[in-house]
Design an enzyme around this catalytic site. Structure first.
Site, PDB file in Angstrom:
ATOM      1  N   THR A 287       0.846  -1.192   0.000  1.00  0.00           N
ATOM      2  CA  THR A 287       0.000   0.000   0.000  1.00  0.00           C
ATOM      3  C   THR A 287       0.885   1.247   0.000  1.00  0.00           C
ATOM      4  O   THR A 287       0.514   2.301   0.476  1.00  0.00           O
ATOM      5  CB  THR A 287      -1.008  -0.078   1.166  1.00  0.00           C
ATOM      6  N   HIS A 288       2.103   1.105  -0.538  1.00  0.00           N
ATOM      7  CA  HIS A 288       3.038   2.222  -0.623  1.00  0.00           C
ATOM      8  C   HIS A 288       2.793   3.011  -1.910  1.00  0.00           C
ATOM      9  O   HIS A 288       3.563   2.915  -2.857  1.00  0.00           O
ATOM     10  CB  HIS A 288       4.481   1.717  -0.598  1.00  0.00           C
ATOM     11  N   LEU A 289       1.690   3.752  -1.918  1.00  0.00           N
ATOM     12  CA  LEU A 289       1.360   4.595  -3.070  1.00  0.00           C
ATOM     13  C   LEU A 289       1.818   6.000  -2.755  1.00  0.00           C
ATOM     14  O   LEU A 289       1.583   6.508  -1.653  1.00  0.00           O
ATOM     15  CB  LEU A 289      -0.140   4.542  -3.329  1.00  0.00           C
TER      16      LEU A 289
END
Lengths: 254, 602
Positions: free
Chosen positions: B528-530
């Site tokens: 979820t490293h956006l």
């Protein structure tokens, strides 16, 4: 401290979507509050999981339930040490999940338009899993009746069942109005999920799957074991509702 | 009635003015609230989701529930509340992400800090001056022509004291690799210099990690324990909050920690913050717009909608946008602050340089009569890693790509629904499958992430508003246009092969190796490293916020979080996100409050 703030604009559509959201997610407080001074801690404020109830099918018809049990028992066949998908409760698990939030697509984005896109854009289906199972199981039985001498899937001998499933998996058996390959992939996923989920949800009865693989369950503390290498963890599994021998009436689903 | 009319300030009841309104009470919102209340300001934080804490949301009796929290996403934002549309290319029809796949955005007090794995990585000094560094070393022609990487506008040395603060807030467990310039045995020799050691020693390592370390050393690498926000020992942080030692229960990512062992806003800040008389939080209330005055250059506060659908206006002198990265970009677009990015011209500030993380993994299947890893024993960030192939730690010249990542064995806890793996070639069902699951569960190495590579920025990977799909408030969904470019695919193939060599050297009988390839897939989990969309920089033409995370357009608006990353490095983002929040808070406390206005001349 709470501050009551009265209504200013009433937007029916927002209210309705919010109400659905409240029911969907939890029994906990989901209304807006102002918090200051102390943490909003409430005694017994936890939100325990809802246990699958024993008893008749909640989503499946009797015929669908029979087909689902037969499918579960071929996806996870019984062996002398470990029960199969049927006796360990995977069909019950799928039934209760379909009757509940999973089947209802709770929390998912289901606004139109539904446009067919690339596979990597994800499912764009309006009906969701309930429709897929209802249509998939019926189409499977129709295909079996046409090909296997008038017999429904559940009535076939095991070797014929396996052949039907192998043909489905490889795309050699087409189902009428249903993507048979995707439907079988969905049933594999759901049946195996039920096999490994906590028994409170109806599958993995008596922690059969956890005993089979050596997973100790909801044990919470391995401080003494993190440094013990290549040594089998000796204790049997526990579920969120404990173990059968801990309670006389064995609460929770099993 | 369209969205603009629906939530116009005319329709909303106006609340008493505050000094500061904070949008989103996750990591960065909590850090900023703590800092600005210390300054004596009257602060309100408005959070879209519910208040969350261990006794109510993830007590020990309920938390070890893989179905509920991992498979059914209970602690996450639900797509019916808000989602995105997705496509790979600019000429493709974007479709809504109806159920989470590639990533799972947070919701509620604590944000992603509730259910993260708690990896605590610093970025490399060269990551902050990436464009300059790579151009100097390899020449501008070495970079793909559509790559739009930029320098950050700050340096590692400037950020170091703030890295340190966030590490000590969290009680981080690790082994220093570079103490004030001195390379330390057992730590990461590639890390930038740190001013002092980690607050707590590294977590002890389970069997598979010690095997990974041994194999890596024998191959000539320098393995070290992954820095962890799951603590090896009891710790009292600078705010006086106490955390307990991790019990290695194996339920970190997707789950909340019942044991007060994982660093989160709940365990490190909120119990102190909430007791302050100049702090108020409002939960289950979604900010739908940042309001500006007629000039468009001054924020007047925010409009939010509570759980009963009522709209409120919260006026404030200072607005802090501290939602999850994607929602920061979305709220900027919905509020009409900053020119939206246009890939055709390369102009515009909001939505540019959207990035993710290039991850993959290699599972190792070992002889079950000889190996037992007890894979259920773990923590989200326990791990043995190597950093030889991160950033520009190696010569990229012969390889034809830029970027890199760490690789490592991170035994996050083999929850059985996701971790009943079988060797390649095993049937997916039936007796063959069942026997293989039985024989492999305890003897499989399934790295939590495995290969954790950078994701650099490109001209046609960006965020904008979708023309077709709407949310529950009839606002346009935000549209993600994203793909895996050749540079990232090459990088991943290189890293995955290096990682597989180590797993093989550990003694694996067989490997399941999966590369990250195009097209970008929204259906399978990556991280979820956006990042990006509201990026920081020195040039207002190519960034949305200045080096202090202050909007170039609206000087009393600061935008925190990974939305500020000009591109993503080969590390997990949270420590850098936390350090940047302290950096911005320091600029507000020591510069902005004495002289409100732009801190950098545009």
């Amino acid at each position: 401290m709470e501050t009551g703030l009265g209504p200013v604009v009433s937007r029916r559509s927002v209210l309705l979507s919010t109400a659905a959201f409240l029911i969907a997610t939890s029994s906990r407080r989901t209304t807006a509050k102002t918090i200051s001074g102390v943490l909003p801690w409430e005694p017994n404020g936890g939100n325990p999981p809802v246990a699958a109830k024993l008893g008749p099918w909640e989503f499946f018809t009797a015929e669908e339930g029979r087909a689902m049990e037969a499918l579960a028992d071929r996806i996870i066949p019984p062996d002398p040490q470990t029960p199969g998908g049927k006796d360990s409760g995977s069909a019950v698990f799928v039934d209760r999940q379909l009757a509940g939030g999973y089947g209802a697509q709770e929390g998912l984005y289901v606004r139109p338009p539904f446009i067919t896109g690339a596979k990597n854009q994800g499912t764009q289906s309006e009906g969701g899993p309930r429709k897929e199972y209802r249509e998939g199981l019926a189409a499977l039985d129709r295909a079996c009746q046409a090909r296997e001498g008038g017999k429904r899937f559940a009535d076939l001998p095991d070797d014929r069942k396996d052949q039907v499933l192998k043909d489905l998996e490889e795309g050699n058996l087409k189902l009428e109005g249903v993507d048979g390959k995707s439907f079988f992939a969905l049933t594999i996923k759901d049946v195996q999920t039920g096999f490994f989920a906590d028994p409170i949800y109806g599958g993995n009865r008596d922690m059969a799957a956890w005993k089979m693989i050596g997973y100790p369950g909801a044990r919470y503390n391995y401080l003494d074991w993190v440094g013990r290498h290549n040594e089998r963890f000796p204790l049997p599994p526990v579920s969120m509702t404990g173990r059968a021998e801990w309670t006389s009436n064995n609460s929770g689903a099993r | 009635m369209d969205f603009e009319q629906l939530w116009s300030p005319v329709m909303a009841r106006i609340l008493p003015k505050k000094d500061v309104v904070i949008i989103g009470l996750g990591w960065t919102g909590a850090v900023m609230a703590q800092e600005l209340t210390d300054e004596g300001l009257d602060v309100i934080a408005i959070e879209r989701g519910p208040w969350r804490d261990a006794p109510t949301d993830f007590p020990p009796s309920q938390m070890q529930d893989e179905l509920r929290y991992r498979v059914r996403h209970e602690l996450f934002l639900r797509p019916d509340q808000l989602t995105f549309t997705f496509r790979n290319k600019v000429d493709q029809q974007a479709l809504p992400i109806r159920n989470w796949g590639a990533f799972m955005p947070p919701n509620g007090v604590g944000g992603g800090g509730v259910h993260w794995n708690a990896e605590m990585w610093r970025f490399l000094p060269s990551d902050f001056v990436l464009k300059t560094h790579l151009t100097q070393r390899y020449g501008a022609d070495f970079l793909p022509s559509d790559m739009t990487i930029q320098d950050w506008g700050i340096t590692y040395d400037e950020l170091e004291p703030h890295y340190d603060r966030f590490e000590y807030l969290c009680g981080t467990s690790g082994t220093a690799g570079n103490l004030r310039g001195k390379i330390m045995e057992g730590g990461n020799p590639f890390e930038g210099p740190r001013s002092r050691d980690y607050p707590t020693k590294a977590q002890p390592q389970p069997f598979s990690h010690t095997l990974f370390g041994k194999a890596a050393r024998e191959l000539g690498y320098k393995p070290f324990p992954q820095p962890s926000g799951n603590l090896s020992t009891a710790y009292t942080n600078p705010l006086g909050l106490r955390m307990g030692p991790c019990t290695y229960c194996g339920f970190c990512e997707w789950f909340g920690c019942s044991n007060y062992s994982k660093a989160s806003p709940q365990t490190t800040i909120l119990p102190v913050l909430v007791r302050k008389s100049n702090f108020t939080a409002r939960d289950n209330s979604e900010v739908v717009k940042i309001n500006t005055d007629r000039s468009g250059k001054h924020a007047t506060g925010v409009t939010f909608v509570d759980s009963s659908g009522e709209a409120w206006e919260q006026p404030a002198d200072l607005v802090i946008l501290s939602a999850f990265s994607l929602f920061n970009a979305q709220l900027m677009l919905h509020s009409g602050i900053g020119q939206p990015y246009d890939p055709a011209t390369g102009e515009g500030r909001i939505g540019r340089n959207f990035t993710h993380q290039t991850t993959s993994s290699v599972n190792g299947f070992f002889d079950h009569t000889k190996f037992n890893f007890n894979p259920f024993i773990g923590s989200g960030s326990i791990g043995m890693c190597i950093d030889e192939f991160n950033g520009d730690n190696f010569d990229h010249g012969p390889h034809g790509f830029v970027g890199g990542g760490y690789v490592g064995q991170v035994q996050t806890g083999a929850r059985p629904i996701e971790s009943a793996l079988t060797p390649p070639g095993t049937p997916k069902w039936g007796t063959g499958w069942k026997n293989a699951v039985r024989d492999n569960y305890l003897s499989t190495v399934k790295p939590g992430t495995g290969v954790h590579g950078s994701f650099y920025a490109y001209r046609d990977i960006y965020l904008d508003l979708d023309p077709l799909y709407k949310d529950r408030f009839s606002r346009p969904l935000m549209r993600m246009t994203i793909d895996i470019k050749e540079n990232e695919a090459k990088q991943n193939r290189f890293l995955t092969d290096k990682f597989a060599e180590i797993i093989k050297a550990m003694g694996a009988a067989s490997l399941a190796k999966t590369y990250r390839t195009a097209p970008y897939d929204s259906t399978t989990y990556q991280t979820t490293h956006l990042n990006g969309g509201v990026i920081m920089g020195a040039d207002p033409k190519t960034s949305a916020v200045n080096r202090y995370l202050q909007s170039w357009d609206v000087s009393n608006l600061f935008v925190l979080g990974a939305s500020a990353f000009p591109q993503n490095a080969g590390y997990n983002p949270t420590l850098t996100v936390g350090a940047l929040a302290y950096w911005a808070a320091d600029a507000i406390r020591n510069q902005y409050l004495t002289k409100p206005g732009p801190l950098v001349d545009a």
